[in-house]
Write a protein that holds these residues in place. Structure first.
Motif, PDB file in Angstrom:
ATOM      1  N   HIS A  87      -9.650 -81.771  16.295  1.00  0.00           N
ATOM      2  CA  HIS A  87      -9.847 -80.516  15.343  1.00  0.00           C
ATOM      3  C   HIS A  87     -10.702 -79.678  16.254  1.00  0.00           C
ATOM      4  N   ASN A  88     -10.378 -78.478  16.236  1.00  0.00           N
ATOM      5  CA  ASN A  88     -10.841 -77.271  17.200  1.00  0.00           C
ATOM      6  C   ASN A  88     -12.311 -77.038  16.845  1.00  0.00           C
ATOM      7  N   SER A  89     -12.730 -77.519  15.899  1.00  0.00           N
ATOM      8  CA  SER A  89     -14.347 -77.379  15.527  1.00  0.00           C
ATOM      9  C   SER A  89     -15.096 -78.554  16.603  1.00  0.00           C
ATOM     10  N   THR A  90     -14.301 -79.537  16.651  1.00  0.00           N
ATOM     11  CA  THR A  90     -14.948 -80.553  17.680  1.00  0.00           C
ATOM     12  C   THR A  90     -14.653 -80.191  18.982  1.00  0.00           C
TER      13      THR A  90
ATOM     14  N   VAL B 193     -16.939 -76.612   8.136  1.00  0.00           N
ATOM     15  CA  VAL B 193     -16.360 -75.885   9.138  1.00  0.00           C
ATOM     16  C   VAL B 193     -16.502 -74.347   8.668  1.00  0.00           C
ATOM     17  N   VAL B 194     -17.155 -73.489   9.262  1.00  0.00           N
ATOM     18  CA  VAL B 194     -17.142 -71.898   9.162  1.00  0.00           C
ATOM     19  C   VAL B 194     -16.845 -71.326  10.439  1.00  0.00           C
ATOM     20  N   ARG B 195     -15.555 -70.759  10.405  1.00  0.00           N
ATOM     21  CA  ARG B 195     -15.196 -70.212  11.817  1.00  0.00           C
ATOM     22  C   ARG B 195     -15.121 -68.983  11.616  1.00  0.00           C
ATOM     23  N   ILE B 196     -14.994 -68.231  12.760  1.00  0.00           N
ATOM     24  CA  ILE B 196     -14.466 -66.754  12.956  1.00  0.00           C
ATOM     25  C   ILE B 196     -13.299 -66.741  13.867  1.00  0.00           C
ATOM     26  N   ARG B 197     -12.502 -65.956  13.545  1.00  0.00           N
ATOM     27  CA  ARG B 197     -11.191 -65.925  14.545  1.00  0.00           C
ATOM     28  C   ARG B 197     -10.718 -64.557  14.860  1.00  0.00           C
ATOM     29  N   ARG B 198     -10.430 -64.305  16.154  1.00  0.00           N
ATOM     30  CA  ARG B 198      -9.610 -62.966  16.314  1.00  0.00           C
ATOM     31  C   ARG B 198      -8.128 -63.352  16.546  1.00  0.00           C
ATOM     32  N   ASP B 199      -7.196 -63.103  15.901  1.00  0.00           N
ATOM     33  CA  ASP B 199      -5.740 -63.344  15.757  1.00  0.00           C
ATOM     34  C   ASP B 199      -4.896 -62.082  15.965  1.00  0.00           C
TER      35      ASP B 199
ATOM     36  N   ILE C  60      -5.115 -65.998  20.539  1.00  0.00           N
ATOM     37  CA  ILE C  60      -6.346 -66.322  19.697  1.00  0.00           C
ATOM     38  C   ILE C  60      -7.625 -66.624  19.978  1.00  0.00           C
ATOM     39  N   GLU C  61      -8.721 -66.130  19.519  1.00  0.00           N
ATOM     40  CA  GLU C  61     -10.004 -66.562  20.025  1.00  0.00           C
ATOM     41  C   GLU C  61     -10.807 -66.989  18.763  1.00  0.00           C
ATOM     42  N   GLN C  62     -11.498 -68.053  18.987  1.00  0.00           N
ATOM     43  CA  GLN C  62     -12.403 -68.474  17.914  1.00  0.00           C
ATOM     44  C   GLN C  62     -13.786 -69.166  18.003  1.00  0.00           C
ATOM     45  N   GLY C  63     -14.468 -68.893  17.255  1.00  0.00           N
ATOM     46  CA  GLY C  63     -15.772 -69.762  17.324  1.00  0.00           C
ATOM     47  C   GLY C  63     -16.380 -70.199  16.028  1.00  0.00           C
ATOM     48  N   TYR C  64     -16.981 -71.246  16.146  1.00  0.00           N
ATOM     49  CA  TYR C  64     -17.539 -72.070  15.083  1.00  0.00           C
ATOM     50  C   TYR C  64     -19.116 -71.701  14.814  1.00  0.00           C
ATOM     51  N   LEU C  65     -19.490 -71.164  13.537  1.00  0.00           N
ATOM     52  CA  LEU C  65     -20.764 -70.601  13.037  1.00  0.00           C
ATOM     53  C   LEU C  65     -21.493 -72.030  12.690  1.00  0.00           C
TER      54      LEU C  65
ATOM     55  N   PRO D 158     -21.463 -63.721  18.866  1.00  0.00           N
ATOM     56  CA  PRO D 158     -22.665 -64.457  19.927  1.00  0.00           C
ATOM     57  C   PRO D 158     -23.400 -65.476  19.100  1.00  0.00           C
ATOM     58  N   LYS D 159     -23.324 -65.593  17.862  1.00  0.00           N
ATOM     59  CA  LYS D 159     -24.012 -66.813  16.981  1.00  0.00           C
ATOM     60  C   LYS D 159     -23.184 -67.960  16.855  1.00  0.00           C
ATOM     61  N   ALA D 160     -22.117 -68.230  17.530  1.00  0.00           N
ATOM     62  CA  ALA D 160     -21.301 -69.196  17.331  1.00  0.00           C
ATOM     63  C   ALA D 160     -21.703 -70.276  18.099  1.00  0.00           C
ATOM     64  N   ASP D 161     -21.715 -71.664  17.777  1.00  0.00           N
ATOM     65  CA  ASP D 161     -22.262 -72.762  18.282  1.00  0.00           C
ATOM     66  C   ASP D 161     -21.136 -73.334  19.395  1.00  0.00           C
TER      67      ASP D 161
END
Length: 147
Positions: A140-143, A34-40, A24-29, A73-76
């Motif tokens: 939390h993954n966002s943290t 919480v707004v997340r993008i994820r590749r699973d 899993i790869e994920q980033g937070y916009l 690339p827009k993920a924080d």
């Protein structure tokens, strides 16, 4: 609605290679909300999660690979990578054990999802589970994406 308990894991008393896993790869916009993008694996999602600790609203929308790559690339903060193992606990519950990679290694977190709050509150974790961090936003993954 997502209802889950989360635990730190210090030692795993069995061989993880015996269980199915996926990358899993994920980033937070955004982290509030919480707004997340994820590749699973080969699936891609945009997820919204409401505030909360054990109980949160969660909405998953499918993304294309191109849309995911455009948003990545827009993920924080950092992009989180982890391997998720699915470990049956009983006839109805599954442990989702995340082994984090990169600079979050060797962090291990186990999550168990429930059908209702009563079941979550009554849950007795296996002996090998460590500290219950369900009610701490620190894990939390966002943290984790921001530290």
């Amino acid at each position: 609605m997502e209802i889950e308990r989360k635990y730190l894991i210090d030692q795993i008393p069995f061989d993880l290679s015996e269980y199915p896993s996926r990358k899993i790869e994920q980033g937070y916009l955004c982290t509030e909300p919480v707004v997340r993008i994820r590749r699973d694996g080969e699936d891609y999602y945009l997820t919204y999660k409401s505030k909360g600790l054990m109980v949160r609203e969660e909405y998953n929308l499918p993304l294309t690979r191109d849309a995911y790559e455009h948003l990545k690339p827009k993920a924080d903060g950092r992009i989180i990578t982890k391997e998720r193992f699915l470990i049956p606990l009983d006839d109805t519950l599954t442990i989702e054990l995340d082994r984090f990679e990169g600079d979050l290694a060797p962090l291990l977190l186990a999550e168990v999802e429930f059908q209702d709050e009563d079941s979550a509150n009554a849950f007795v974790p296996p002996d090998w589970f460590g500290e219950d961090v369900t009610f701490s936003s620190k894990y939390h993954n966002s943290t984790l994406s921001r530290i």
